[in-house]
Write a protein that holds these residues in place. Sequence first.
Motif, PDB file in Angstrom:
ATOM      1  N   LYS A   1      -8.776 -48.576 -10.946  1.00  0.00           N
ATOM      2  CA  LYS A   1      -9.392 -47.363 -11.489  1.00  0.00           C
ATOM      3  C   LYS A   1     -10.737 -47.068 -10.820  1.00  0.00           C
ATOM      4  O   LYS A   1     -11.031 -45.939 -10.456  1.00  0.00           O
ATOM      5  N   THR A   2     -11.555 -48.110 -10.650  1.00  0.00           N
ATOM      6  CA  THR A   2     -12.884 -47.922 -10.066  1.00  0.00           C
ATOM      7  C   THR A   2     -12.920 -48.199  -8.571  1.00  0.00           C
ATOM      8  O   THR A   2     -13.890 -47.868  -7.907  1.00  0.00           O
ATOM      9  N   GLN A   3     -11.882 -48.867  -8.069  1.00  0.00           N
ATOM     10  CA  GLN A   3     -11.797 -49.288  -6.677  1.00  0.00           C
ATOM     11  C   GLN A   3     -12.936 -50.233  -6.297  1.00  0.00           C
ATOM     12  O   GLN A   3     -13.421 -50.239  -5.174  1.00  0.00           O
ATOM     13  N   ILE A   4     -13.332 -51.064  -7.251  1.00  0.00           N
ATOM     14  CA  ILE A   4     -14.358 -52.079  -7.027  1.00  0.00           C
ATOM     15  C   ILE A   4     -13.685 -53.444  -7.099  1.00  0.00           C
ATOM     16  O   ILE A   4     -12.830 -53.684  -7.946  1.00  0.00           O
ATOM     17  N   GLY A   5     -14.077 -54.328  -6.197  1.00  0.00           N
ATOM     18  CA  GLY A   5     -13.504 -55.655  -6.159  1.00  0.00           C
ATOM     19  C   GLY A   5     -14.501 -56.737  -6.516  1.00  0.00           C
ATOM     20  O   GLY A   5     -15.706 -56.572  -6.325  1.00  0.00           O
ATOM     21  N   ILE A   6     -13.981 -57.823  -7.042  1.00  0.00           N
ATOM     22  CA  ILE A   6     -14.766 -59.039  -7.249  1.00  0.00           C
ATOM     23  C   ILE A   6     -13.984 -60.166  -6.592  1.00  0.00           C
ATOM     24  O   ILE A   6     -12.829 -60.421  -6.947  1.00  0.00           O
ATOM     25  N   ASN A   7     -14.613 -60.797  -5.625  1.00  0.00           N
ATOM     26  CA  ASN A   7     -13.990 -61.881  -4.881  1.00  0.00           C
ATOM     27  C   ASN A   7     -14.657 -63.195  -5.275  1.00  0.00           C
ATOM     28  O   ASN A   7     -15.878 -63.258  -5.392  1.00  0.00           O
ATOM     29  N   ILE A   8     -13.849 -64.206  -5.454  1.00  0.00           N
ATOM     30  CA  ILE A   8     -14.353 -65.521  -5.839  1.00  0.00           C
ATOM     31  C   ILE A   8     -13.931 -66.508  -4.755  1.00  0.00           C
ATOM     32  O   ILE A   8     -12.747 -66.663  -4.468  1.00  0.00           O
ATOM     33  N   TRP A   9     -14.924 -67.142  -4.152  1.00  0.00           N
ATOM     34  CA  TRP A   9     -14.717 -68.045  -3.022  1.00  0.00           C
ATOM     35  C   TRP A   9     -14.912 -69.492  -3.451  1.00  0.00           C
ATOM     36  O   TRP A   9     -15.790 -69.797  -4.269  1.00  0.00           O
ATOM     37  N   GLN A  10     -14.156 -70.379  -2.833  1.00  0.00           N
ATOM     38  CA  GLN A  10     -14.342 -71.816  -2.987  1.00  0.00           C
ATOM     39  C   GLN A  10     -15.480 -72.252  -2.068  1.00  0.00           C
ATOM     40  O   GLN A  10     -15.478 -71.922  -0.877  1.00  0.00           O
ATOM     41  N   ALA A  11     -16.460 -72.980  -2.604  1.00  0.00           N
ATOM     42  CA  ALA A  11     -17.549 -73.501  -1.782  1.00  0.00           C
ATOM     43  C   ALA A  11     -16.988 -74.477  -0.752  1.00  0.00           C
ATOM     44  O   ALA A  11     -15.993 -75.165  -0.986  1.00  0.00           O
TER      45      ALA A  11
ATOM     46  N   THR B   1     -21.750 -46.402  -3.313  1.00  0.00           N
ATOM     47  CA  THR B   1     -21.214 -47.143  -4.451  1.00  0.00           C
ATOM     48  C   THR B   1     -20.827 -48.553  -3.996  1.00  0.00           C
ATOM     49  O   THR B   1     -20.618 -48.802  -2.815  1.00  0.00           O
ATOM     50  N   ILE B   2     -20.719 -49.450  -4.931  1.00  0.00           N
ATOM     51  CA  ILE B   2     -20.372 -50.828  -4.604  1.00  0.00           C
ATOM     52  C   ILE B   2     -18.891 -50.911  -4.272  1.00  0.00           C
ATOM     53  O   ILE B   2     -18.051 -50.403  -5.015  1.00  0.00           O
ATOM     54  N   ASN B   3     -18.566 -51.581  -3.176  1.00  0.00           N
ATOM     55  CA  ASN B   3     -17.189 -51.821  -2.780  1.00  0.00           C
ATOM     56  C   ASN B   3     -16.677 -53.103  -3.435  1.00  0.00           C
ATOM     57  O   ASN B   3     -15.616 -53.130  -4.035  1.00  0.00           O
ATOM     58  N   HIS B   4     -17.425 -54.173  -3.288  1.00  0.00           N
ATOM     59  CA  HIS B   4     -17.062 -55.428  -3.924  1.00  0.00           C
ATOM     60  C   HIS B   4     -18.279 -56.339  -4.020  1.00  0.00           C
ATOM     61  O   HIS B   4     -19.278 -56.120  -3.357  1.00  0.00           O
ATOM     62  N   VAL B   5     -18.144 -57.330  -4.871  1.00  0.00           N
ATOM     63  CA  VAL B   5     -19.127 -58.393  -5.013  1.00  0.00           C
ATOM     64  C   VAL B   5     -18.370 -59.693  -4.789  1.00  0.00           C
ATOM     65  O   VAL B   5     -17.241 -59.848  -5.262  1.00  0.00           O
ATOM     66  N   ALA B   6     -18.969 -60.612  -4.068  1.00  0.00           N
ATOM     67  CA  ALA B   6     -18.342 -61.909  -3.827  1.00  0.00           C
ATOM     68  C   ALA B   6     -19.262 -63.010  -4.347  1.00  0.00           C
ATOM     69  O   ALA B   6     -20.464 -62.981  -4.100  1.00  0.00           O
ATOM     70  N   ILE B   7     -18.676 -63.937  -5.074  1.00  0.00           N
ATOM     71  CA  ILE B   7     -19.427 -65.098  -5.552  1.00  0.00           C
ATOM     72  C   ILE B   7     -18.739 -66.352  -5.031  1.00  0.00           C
ATOM     73  O   ILE B   7     -17.551 -66.325  -4.700  1.00  0.00           O
ATOM     74  N   THR B   8     -19.483 -67.434  -4.972  1.00  0.00           N
ATOM     75  CA  THR B   8     -18.943 -68.716  -4.522  1.00  0.00           C
ATOM     76  C   THR B   8     -19.056 -69.709  -5.668  1.00  0.00           C
ATOM     77  O   THR B   8     -20.096 -69.774  -6.339  1.00  0.00           O
ATOM     78  N   VAL B   9     -17.992 -70.462  -5.885  1.00  0.00           N
ATOM     79  CA  VAL B   9     -17.962 -71.435  -6.977  1.00  0.00           C
ATOM     80  C   VAL B   9     -17.639 -72.818  -6.422  1.00  0.00           C
ATOM     81  O   VAL B   9     -17.073 -72.954  -5.345  1.00  0.00           O
TER      82      VAL B   9
END
Length: 145
Positions: free
Chosen positions: A52-62, A5-13
């Motif tokens: 609830k799902t134990q999934i994370g979304i991380n948002i990073w500064q470019a 299962t997915i643990n987290h997704v990280a995006i950069t902005v």
Amino acid sequence: MTSGTINHVAITVSNLDEALCFFEPLLDALGFTYRERGEYAGTRLAMHLNPKTQIGINIWQAKGEFADQTFDVYAPGLHHLALNAESNRQVDAIADIVRKNGGTILDGPGEFPFAIGGYYAVYFTGPDGMKFEVVHMPELSGNKE
């Protein structure tokens, strides 16, 4: 935790503070209620966890000059991120949040022919033109509304 299962997704902005104004109301509405801020590898990040799902979304500064790069959905890399909703009403509510916070609706909200038993979704772009989707699949969720 289930293997695979997915643990987290990280995006950069390009601008973390501006992006959080867009993402935090949306992530809150989808249950990502645990937040933490930090610094790592010479930049800032904001972590959001759905307990609830134990999934994370991380948002990073470019970093530096990378903040000027533009996102293209058809370039190598992430095409889009799709998040589940609990109902069609929740998809509609997310569409309202997107509009209110300056995102662009690309398609929907509405029914799409991507699954047996229903696929109600909204597709949109957020900061830096990244593409996202919020979808309700009643057959899988057990919620037919």
